[in-house]
Scaffold this motif. Structure first.
Motif, short mmCIF file in Angstrom:
data_model
loop_
_atom_site.label_atom_id
_atom_site.label_comp_id
_atom_site.label_asym_id
_atom_site.label_seq_id
_atom_site.Cartn_x
_atom_site.Cartn_y
_atom_site.Cartn_z
N SER A 276 0.82 -1.22 0.00
CA SER A 276 0.00 0.00 0.00
C SER A 276 0.85 1.25 0.00
O SER A 276 0.52 2.25 -0.66
N GLU A 277 1.95 1.22 0.73
CA GLU A 277 2.84 2.38 0.79
C GLU A 277 3.44 2.68 -0.59
O GLU A 277 3.47 3.81 -1.04
N ILE A 278 3.91 1.63 -1.25
CA ILE A 278 4.54 1.82 -2.56
C ILE A 278 3.51 2.25 -3.60
O ILE A 278 3.75 3.16 -4.40
N ASN A 279 2.33 1.62 -3.55
CA ASN A 279 1.29 1.98 -4.50
C ASN A 279 0.81 3.41 -4.28
O ASN A 279 0.48 4.13 -5.23
N GLY A 280 0.78 3.84 -3.02
CA GLY A 280 0.40 5.22 -2.73
C GLY A 280 1.42 6.22 -3.25
O GLY A 280 1.05 7.31 -3.72
N SER A 281 2.69 5.83 -3.22
CA SER A 281 3.74 6.75 -3.70
C SER A 281 3.65 6.96 -5.20
O SER A 281 3.89 8.07 -5.69
N VAL A 282 3.28 5.92 -5.96
CA VAL A 282 3.20 6.09 -7.41
C VAL A 282 2.05 7.04 -7.76
O VAL A 282 2.17 7.85 -8.69
N LYS A 283 0.96 6.98 -7.02
CA LYS A 283 -0.15 7.90 -7.27
C LYS A 283 0.25 9.34 -6.95
O LYS A 283 -0.10 10.27 -7.69
N ARG A 284 1.01 9.51 -5.86
CA ARG A 284 1.45 10.86 -5.47
C ARG A 284 2.41 11.45 -6.50
O ARG A 284 2.26 12.60 -6.93
N ILE A 285 3.37 10.63 -6.94
CA ILE A 285 4.35 11.11 -7.92
C ILE A 285 3.69 11.37 -9.27
O ILE A 285 4.02 12.33 -9.97
N TRP A 286 2.74 10.52 -9.64
CA TRP A 286 2.00 10.71 -10.90
C TRP A 286 1.32 12.07 -10.90
O TRP A 286 1.40 12.82 -11.88
N GLU A 287 0.66 12.40 -9.80
CA GLU A 287 -0.05 13.66 -9.72
C GLU A 287 0.91 14.84 -9.74
O GLU A 287 0.63 15.88 -10.35
N GLU A 288 2.07 14.70 -9.09
CA GLU A 288 3.08 15.77 -9.10
C GLU A 288 3.57 16.04 -10.52
O GLU A 288 3.73 17.20 -10.93
N ARG A 289 3.79 15.00 -11.29
CA ARG A 289 4.28 15.17 -12.66
C ARG A 289 3.17 15.72 -13.56
O ARG A 289 3.45 16.46 -14.50
N ARG A 290 1.94 15.35 -13.27
CA ARG A 290 0.83 15.88 -14.04
C ARG A 290 0.69 17.39 -13.79
O ARG A 290 0.47 18.16 -14.72
N VAL A 291 0.83 17.80 -12.53
CA VAL A 291 0.78 19.22 -12.18
C VAL A 291 1.91 19.99 -12.85
O VAL A 291 1.77 21.15 -13.24
N ALA A 292 3.05 19.30 -13.05
CA ALA A 292 4.21 19.92 -13.70
C ALA A 292 4.00 20.11 -15.20
O ALA A 292 4.87 20.67 -15.88
N GLY A 293 2.87 19.60 -15.73
CA GLY A 293 2.55 19.84 -17.14
C GLY A 293 2.76 18.66 -18.06
O GLY A 293 2.58 18.79 -19.28
N LYS A 294 3.12 17.50 -17.51
CA LYS A 294 3.35 16.33 -18.36
C LYS A 294 2.04 15.59 -18.60
O LYS A 294 1.15 15.57 -17.75
N THR A 295 1.94 14.96 -19.78
CA THR A 295 0.74 14.19 -20.11
C THR A 295 0.83 12.82 -19.45
O THR A 295 1.90 12.37 -19.04
N ASP A 296 -0.31 12.15 -19.37
CA ASP A 296 -0.34 10.82 -18.76
C ASP A 296 0.53 9.83 -19.54
O ASP A 296 1.16 8.95 -18.93
N PHE A 297 0.57 9.97 -20.85
CA PHE A 297 1.39 9.06 -21.65
C PHE A 297 2.88 9.30 -21.39
O PHE A 297 3.67 8.36 -21.32
N GLU A 298 3.27 10.55 -21.25
CA GLU A 298 4.66 10.88 -20.94
C GLU A 298 5.05 10.36 -19.56
O GLU A 298 6.14 9.80 -19.39
N ILE A 299 4.16 10.53 -18.61
CA ILE A 299 4.43 10.06 -17.25
C ILE A 299 4.58 8.55 -17.23
O ILE A 299 5.49 8.01 -16.60
N ASP A 300 3.69 7.85 -17.93
CA ASP A 300 3.75 6.38 -17.95
C ASP A 300 5.05 5.90 -18.57
O ASP A 300 5.65 4.92 -18.10
N LYS A 301 5.51 6.57 -19.63
CA LYS A 301 6.78 6.19 -20.26
C LYS A 301 7.95 6.40 -19.30
O LYS A 301 8.88 5.59 -19.25
N GLU A 302 7.90 7.49 -18.56
CA GLU A 302 8.96 7.74 -17.57
C GLU A 302 8.96 6.67 -16.49
O GLU A 302 10.03 6.16 -16.11
#
Length: 443
Positions: A276-302
């Motif tokens: 749960s801790e690790i899965n929660g971190s990926v959601k948090r980081i995903w949202e941070e990168r989305r706020v930074a202006g990256k698309t979901d496809f770009e984030i997934d590739k990263e």
């Protein structure tokens, strides 16, 4: 007449169980599309896009999903009306069809009355029938795999070119429903078409045209051949592989005995379980990168690139972590299709410690006995010489290994398509135990 009545009784029992689980699990209360979240919402959005715009709109969706289930939903909404009840009705039909398919498979292996036991167990399996009234691809995948198994068992050694095409198309549809099947196809092809090379090639061509065509489409439009976005999955697995020995030990105890017991040995673990801790971190980081202006496809590739790098740096620990993951994957399930890993952790504080430990021991003891009989039935006489048994064993082992090696956190729904195979080997295990007892009794 008596056989038909028994079969009808099993169907009625399955329908009753699915309704009870739908009420208790809350899925029958979700009558408004606004109530749906996560995968259910993504599938619905794609189905509505197909109906309204004639496109999956993968270029704008939050996640790219396999195409078959959205098509199934679109057909249901287009023909029966745009409401969840339309899907429920079709999945009830799938349930009935699946029970009859399982009965047909059972007749290949067992005499009466044992022939009724696998479909009967399936009709009582609450963690399977939970998906009848859930918008998700599990019920469709269960039916498709059962149909593919029956076709294979009946055609083994005598595939015609037509049946080979049907086989390839059926498993292609299953792959485009559950992409995890893709990497298991070489094993299935070897078992199904051993000694029939030309028919095997025909089946491969059918697979390649359907699955390969969709992957080419994804590569052309999205520069990514994958049927489903998996970057975040690989990233989570990579972080999981970097866990400390303490985390590994705590997670191992949790996988075997549950979070409550793990928390007794490692205080505080139940509040922050490793997956749960690790899965929660990926959601948090995903949202941070989305706020930074990256698309979901770009984030997934990263995430994909970072995850692969972590797995390459820690291959041994990644494999080691798959052992407790395998145990959690095969944990007993609750009425919502999730592992009972968190059972009694942080709840029912009025229950004494010894009673809680007793309940956990009983639940997991009964379940582990069931698994022991499954294993005993799988590795019994004929498993390496009877291709029919080999087919079932390959499917069961593949689903376990591929998920334990790749996905975290574990959900028992990942095994949903092969749960009926557990029941076949369970009955075979009982049959072998009874046979041994009778031999000793007459010795």
């Amino acid at each position: 007449m008596q056989k038909k009545l028994v079969a009808a009784g099993i169907v009625m029992l399955g329908l009753t169980t699915s309704v009870v689980v739908g009420v208790v699990g809350g899925t029958l209360a979700l009558t408004d599309f606004a109530q749906y979240r996560d995968d259910s919402r993504f599938y619905n959005e794609k189905a509505f896009s197909l109906l309204d715009q004639g496109s999956f709109r993968d270029d704008t969706s939050e996640f790219r999903k396999p195409p078959v289930y959205p098509l199934f939903l679109a057909w249901a909404y287009g023909v029966l009306g745009r409401r969840p009840h339309s899907v429920w009705l079709l999945q009830v039909v799938l349930l009935i069809i699946t029970i009859f398919i399982l009965l047909s498979i059972s007749k290949i292996f067992f005499p009466i009355p044992l022939v009724y036991l696998p479909p009967l167990l399936f009709s009582l399996a609450w963690w399977e029938l939970y998906y009848v009234f859930k918008i998700g691809s599990e019920m469709l995948a269960i039916s498709l795999l059962a149909g593919g198994v029956l076709l294979t068992l009946r055609a083994l050694g005598k595939f015609s070119y037509t049946s080979a095409v049907v086989w390839g198309a059926l498993f292609a549809i299953l792959i485009l429903t559950k992409p995890v099947m893709l990497y298991g196809m070489p094993f299935l092809l070897a078992v199904a078409f051993w000694g029939q090379r030309r028919q095997g090639i025909v089946a491969c061509v059918a697979l390649a045209l359907l699955v390969g065509g969709w992957m080419v489409r994804n590569q052309v439009f999205f520069d990514d051949y994958q049927i489903e976005q998996t970057g975040h999955v690989v990233w989570v697995r990579g972080v999981f592989a970097q866990s400390s020995w303490r985390d590994f030990t705590a997670y191992s105890v949790s996988a075997i005995a549950g979070d409550y017991v793990a928390d007794l040995i490692f205080p505080g673990y139940a509040l922050r379980p490793l997956p749960s801790e690790i899965n929660g971190s990926v959601k948090r980081i995903w949202e941070e990168r989305r706020v930074a202006g990256k698309t979901d496809f770009e984030i997934d590739k990263e995430f994909l690139a970072e995850g692969i790098a972590m797995l390459r740096a820690h291959p041994a620990s990644s494999v080691a972590m798959s052992i407790p993951a395998l145990m959690e994957l095969n944990a007993p399930s609750n009425h919502r299709g999730f592992p009972m890993t968190h059972f009694l952790a942080g709840t029912r504080e009025q229950i004494p410690l010894v009673v809680k430990l007793g309940l956990i021991t009983v639940v997991r003891g009964v379940w582990f006995l069931f698994l022991a009989l499954v294993v005993y039935g799988m590795w019994g006489r004929g498993i390496f010489t009877d291709r029919r048994l080999m087919l079932l064993a390959v499917l069961l082992i593949y689903f376990n290994v591929i998920h334990a090696l790749v996905i975290i956190p574990m959900e028992t729904r990942y095994l949903a398509p092969v749960v009926p195979i557990y029941f076949f080997f369970f009955v075979r295990g009982i049959e072998r135990v009874v046979g041994l007892y009778r031999q000793k009794a007459h010795a």
